[in-house]
Design a protein around this motif. Sequence first.
Motif, PDB file in Angstrom:
ATOM      1  N   GLY A  93      46.144  21.776  27.117  1.00  0.00           N
ATOM      2  CA  GLY A  93      47.499  21.416  26.745  1.00  0.00           C
ATOM      3  C   GLY A  93      48.605  21.870  27.672  1.00  0.00           C
ATOM      4  N   PHE A  94      48.268  22.338  28.870  1.00  0.00           N
ATOM      5  CA  PHE A  94      49.299  22.742  29.818  1.00  0.00           C
ATOM      6  C   PHE A  94      49.771  21.532  30.619  1.00  0.00           C
ATOM      7  CE2 PHE A  94      46.927  26.601  29.029  1.00  0.00           C
ATOM      8  CZ  PHE A  94      47.897  27.586  28.979  1.00  0.00           C
ATOM      9  N   GLU A  95      51.024  21.566  31.024  1.00  0.00           N
ATOM     10  CA  GLU A  95      51.537  20.570  31.957  1.00  0.00           C
ATOM     11  C   GLU A  95      51.215  21.043  33.365  1.00  0.00           C
ATOM     12  OE1 GLU A  95      55.764  18.478  33.328  1.00  0.00           O
ATOM     13  OE2 GLU A  95      55.712  19.854  31.612  1.00  0.00           O
ATOM     14  N   VAL A  96      50.670  20.150  34.180  1.00  0.00           N
ATOM     15  CA  VAL A  96      50.147  20.543  35.490  1.00  0.00           C
ATOM     16  C   VAL A  96      50.634  19.584  36.566  1.00  0.00           C
ATOM     17  CG1 VAL A  96      48.076  21.024  36.843  1.00  0.00           C
ATOM     18  CG2 VAL A  96      48.055  21.448  34.385  1.00  0.00           C
ATOM     19  N   ARG A  97      50.933  20.152  37.730  1.00  0.00           N
ATOM     20  CA  ARG A  97      51.192  19.348  38.927  1.00  0.00           C
ATOM     21  C   ARG A  97      50.407  19.955  40.082  1.00  0.00           C
ATOM     22  NH1 ARG A  97      57.766  18.154  38.797  1.00  0.00           N
ATOM     23  NH2 ARG A  97      57.699  16.629  37.084  1.00  0.00           N
ATOM     24  N   VAL A  98      49.638  19.112  40.769  1.00  0.00           N
ATOM     25  CA  VAL A  98      48.841  19.548  41.911  1.00  0.00           C
ATOM     26  C   VAL A  98      49.431  18.948  43.174  1.00  0.00           C
ATOM     27  CG1 VAL A  98      46.546  19.569  42.961  1.00  0.00           C
ATOM     28  CG2 VAL A  98      46.768  19.618  40.460  1.00  0.00           C
ATOM     29  N   PHE A  99      49.631  19.778  44.180  1.00  0.00           N
ATOM     30  CA  PHE A  99      50.212  19.327  45.449  1.00  0.00           C
ATOM     31  C   PHE A  99      49.169  19.471  46.550  1.00  0.00           C
ATOM     32  CE2 PHE A  99      53.553  21.054  42.754  1.00  0.00           C
ATOM     33  CZ  PHE A  99      54.444  19.992  42.695  1.00  0.00           C
ATOM     34  N   GLU A 100      48.821  18.343  47.182  1.00  0.00           N
ATOM     35  CA  GLU A 100      47.812  18.337  48.237  1.00  0.00           C
ATOM     36  C   GLU A 100      48.356  17.623  49.463  1.00  0.00           C
ATOM     37  OE1 GLU A 100      45.018  18.503  50.829  1.00  0.00           O
ATOM     38  OE2 GLU A 100      44.864  19.678  48.979  1.00  0.00           O
ATOM     39  N   LYS A 101      48.136  18.215  50.627  1.00  0.00           N
ATOM     40  CA  LYS A 101      48.714  17.633  51.849  1.00  0.00           C
ATOM     41  C   LYS A 101      48.047  16.319  52.248  1.00  0.00           C
ATOM     42  CE  LYS A 101      45.807  20.378  54.981  1.00  0.00           C
ATOM     43  NZ  LYS A 101      45.819  21.349  56.097  1.00  0.00           N
ATOM     44  N   ASP A 102      46.738  16.157  51.948  1.00  0.00           N
ATOM     45  CA  ASP A 102      46.056  14.933  52.344  1.00  0.00           C
ATOM     46  C   ASP A 102      44.776  14.795  51.535  1.00  0.00           C
ATOM     47  OD1 ASP A 102      44.889  12.765  53.531  1.00  0.00           O
ATOM     48  OD2 ASP A 102      45.015  13.513  55.581  1.00  0.00           O
TER      49      ASP A 102
ATOM     50  N   LEU B 230      53.069  29.459  39.527  1.00  0.00           N
ATOM     51  CA  LEU B 230      52.493  28.830  40.721  1.00  0.00           C
ATOM     52  C   LEU B 230      51.148  29.475  41.006  1.00  0.00           C
ATOM     53  CD1 LEU B 230      52.462  27.162  43.382  1.00  0.00           C
ATOM     54  CD2 LEU B 230      53.837  29.011  44.412  1.00  0.00           C
ATOM     55  N   VAL B 231      50.145  28.637  41.254  1.00  0.00           N
ATOM     56  CA  VAL B 231      48.817  29.125  41.612  1.00  0.00           C
ATOM     57  C   VAL B 231      48.459  28.586  42.992  1.00  0.00           C
ATOM     58  CG1 VAL B 231      46.385  29.230  40.991  1.00  0.00           C
ATOM     59  CG2 VAL B 231      48.127  29.160  39.186  1.00  0.00           C
ATOM     60  N   GLY B 232      48.164  29.491  43.899  1.00  0.00           N
ATOM     61  CA  GLY B 232      47.728  29.103  45.234  1.00  0.00           C
ATOM     62  C   GLY B 232      46.231  28.835  45.237  1.00  0.00           C
ATOM     63  N   ALA B 233      45.869  27.557  45.377  1.00  0.00           N
ATOM     64  CA  ALA B 233      44.468  27.163  45.505  1.00  0.00           C
ATOM     65  C   ALA B 233      44.297  26.446  46.836  1.00  0.00           C
ATOM     66  CB  ALA B 233      44.063  26.256  44.342  1.00  0.00           C
ATOM     67  N   ASP B 234      45.037  26.911  47.832  1.00  0.00           N
ATOM     68  CA  ASP B 234      45.136  26.209  49.111  1.00  0.00           C
ATOM     69  C   ASP B 234      44.244  26.800  50.197  1.00  0.00           C
ATOM     70  OD1 ASP B 234      46.882  28.367  48.779  1.00  0.00           O
ATOM     71  OD2 ASP B 234      48.456  27.530  50.032  1.00  0.00           O
ATOM     72  N   GLY B 235      43.146  27.414  49.799  1.00  0.00           N
ATOM     73  CA  GLY B 235      42.087  27.738  50.738  1.00  0.00           C
ATOM     74  C   GLY B 235      42.319  28.953  51.609  1.00  0.00           C
ATOM     75  N   ILE B 236      41.421  29.117  52.574  1.00  0.00           N
ATOM     76  CA  ILE B 236      41.408  30.312  53.406  1.00  0.00           C
ATOM     77  C   ILE B 236      42.691  30.468  54.224  1.00  0.00           C
ATOM     78  CG2 ILE B 236      40.199  29.100  55.268  1.00  0.00           C
ATOM     79  CD1 ILE B 236      38.743  31.754  55.865  1.00  0.00           C
ATOM     80  N   TRP B 237      43.351  29.359  54.562  1.00  0.00           N
ATOM     81  CA  TRP B 237      44.585  29.425  55.348  1.00  0.00           C
ATOM     82  C   TRP B 237      45.808  29.277  54.434  1.00  0.00           C
ATOM     83  CZ3 TRP B 237      42.633  31.145  59.587  1.00  0.00           C
ATOM     84  CH2 TRP B 237      41.402  30.677  60.033  1.00  0.00           C
ATOM     85  N   SER B 238      45.734  29.819  53.262  1.00  0.00           N
ATOM     86  CA  SER B 238      46.724  29.640  52.201  1.00  0.00           C
ATOM     87  C   SER B 238      48.149  30.023  52.614  1.00  0.00           C
ATOM     88  CB  SER B 238      46.321  30.493  50.991  1.00  0.00           C
ATOM     89  OG  SER B 238      47.339  30.526  50.022  1.00  0.00           O
TER      90      SER B 238
ATOM     91  N   GLY C 262      41.570  23.773  43.101  1.00  0.00           N
ATOM     92  CA  GLY C 262      42.794  23.227  42.530  1.00  0.00           C
ATOM     93  C   GLY C 262      42.532  22.178  41.472  1.00  0.00           C
ATOM     94  N   LEU C 263      41.532  21.331  41.708  1.00  0.00           N
ATOM     95  CA  LEU C 263      41.228  20.262  40.755  1.00  0.00           C
ATOM     96  C   LEU C 263      40.574  20.811  39.488  1.00  0.00           C
ATOM     97  CD1 LEU C 263      39.952  17.466  43.179  1.00  0.00           C
ATOM     98  CD2 LEU C 263      42.238  17.743  42.198  1.00  0.00           C
ATOM     99  N   VAL C 264      39.684  21.790  39.623  1.00  0.00           N
ATOM    100  CA  VAL C 264      39.069  22.386  38.431  1.00  0.00           C
ATOM    101  C   VAL C 264      40.124  23.118  37.607  1.00  0.00           C
ATOM    102  CG1 VAL C 264      37.446  24.146  37.613  1.00  0.00           C
ATOM    103  CG2 VAL C 264      36.761  22.554  39.415  1.00  0.00           C
ATOM    104  N   LEU C 265      41.031  23.820  38.273  1.00  0.00           N
ATOM    105  CA  LEU C 265      42.102  24.499  37.546  1.00  0.00           C
ATOM    106  C   LEU C 265      42.974  23.494  36.800  1.00  0.00           C
ATOM    107  CD1 LEU C 265      43.698  27.042  36.837  1.00  0.00           C
ATOM    108  CD2 LEU C 265      44.947  26.771  39.001  1.00  0.00           C
TER     109      LEU C 265
ATOM    110  N   ILE D  21      50.247  23.840  41.161  1.00  0.00           N
ATOM    111  CA  ILE D  21      49.044  24.228  41.890  1.00  0.00           C
ATOM    112  C   ILE D  21      49.162  23.750  43.331  1.00  0.00           C
ATOM    113  CG2 ILE D  21      46.535  24.020  42.027  1.00  0.00           C
ATOM    114  CD1 ILE D  21      46.546  23.373  39.028  1.00  0.00           C
ATOM    115  N   ALA D  22      49.098  24.677  44.263  1.00  0.00           N
ATOM    116  CA  ALA D  22      49.106  24.341  45.684  1.00  0.00           C
ATOM    117  C   ALA D  22      47.672  24.165  46.144  1.00  0.00           C
ATOM    118  CB  ALA D  22      49.790  25.452  46.483  1.00  0.00           C
TER     119      ALA D  22
END
Length: 437
Positions: A31-40, A167-175, A20-23, A13-14
């Motif tokens: 039961g899914f394995e998840v990794r969330v990537f956040e710039k700050d 990959l799921v883009g949850a990185d907002g309006i400037w994705s 991103g956090l709700v997803l 999750i980007a």
Amino acid sequence: MASREARKPRILIAGGGVAGLVLALAAKRRGFEVRVFEKDLSAVRGEGQYRGPIILHGNALAVLAAIDPDVARQVLAAACVTGDRLNGLADGITGDWFIKIDLLTPARKKGLPLTRSICRMTLQDILLKAIGSDTVYNRSKVVDFREHQNKVTVILGDGREYEGDVLVGADGIWSKVRAKLFGWQDAQYSNYTCYSGSVDYVPSYISTVGYRVFVGFNQYFVACDIGCGKMQWYGFHKEPPGSADPPTGKRKRLLELYEGWCSEVVALISRTSESMILRRDLYDRDMIYTWGRGRITLVGDAAHAMQPALGQSGCMAIEDCYQLVLELEKAYVKCDCHDKHADEIALAIASFHRYERKRILRVGIVHAVTRMAARMSSTYRPYLDFGPGCLSVVSHKSENTKSSYLWSTIRCRTYYHAYCYDLDAEWPWGLVIGAQR
């Protein structure tokens, strides 16, 4: 041939905002394995001071309850209930109600929790704690990705790479994910800048009014109770992007812009200190009708950035996350294909297609009316009288234009559509009982 259980995919999750956090929460609980990537993460949490609280209508709260009842209880307890009081639109000059929107009746009919406002930082803290710090990678901005036959690789700004199945883009309006999928496109300026402020103030009407939009010409003003003796307000004014405030400051300018408006508006501005007034230009994006490709898709603002006029942007993102996880789970429950990698690709693509198909019409309606809401809230002119004809569908004063009547009808119907429309037999309408209200 007997079917075999398919391995649930690893979801990358980007973006570590609300979507991103709700997803991540929904996926982990199934039961899914998840990794969330956040710039700050500090910036994500700190954005609450710029964007103010988030409005959570019953549709989003019911989804949170279906995802994780304990998280939903924490959110309900921390939030301020506004749906049990008057909400709607008022004349900015006189303060008289133009339209009152009933959020209580549809909530009761559908068994949904009442509309609430909650601090974004509080909501994100609750979500982060439930997900676990090991799932969220801080200082990890997704800047690119590569899609392979049997996996997808995200590339971070510092050169690190991580592999996953989707990959799921949850990185907002400037994705960045959206830009890589469909090419870079400029966001669309709304023609409005937004001033916002939070003030320690309990107005005399606090027990009867939860949320009110004061409408006018080329500007409008929103006031909302956020609990704990505080009010949040937003002042929207039509002007070119990037405009600067005068040396005298934001508050003085706002008092000049809203000179002659009703006492409720002037009081909120006057009581807010200069340091608590923030400003940002508002952007959204045109609706697109394909949100993904192959193993990649989008949710929330990355897919359908909206203006804040209906208070449904975050709610639509929460619904996106739930629908996406439902579709992924259904696709990966059983699989009969000999070629595991080929089967996983087909399942991911099919899941994403179903997710888009079930979401796009509903989101498209809300997106379109949200734009209309912002425009009509600032084109109100209280000087024409059309009398009590067939357009008098709600309680109102007679000095309103015909277009305002039409807009009011559309806005009310869209509220109800967004608030309690049955999307799918698996959706959690009615699951939230009175104790959670």
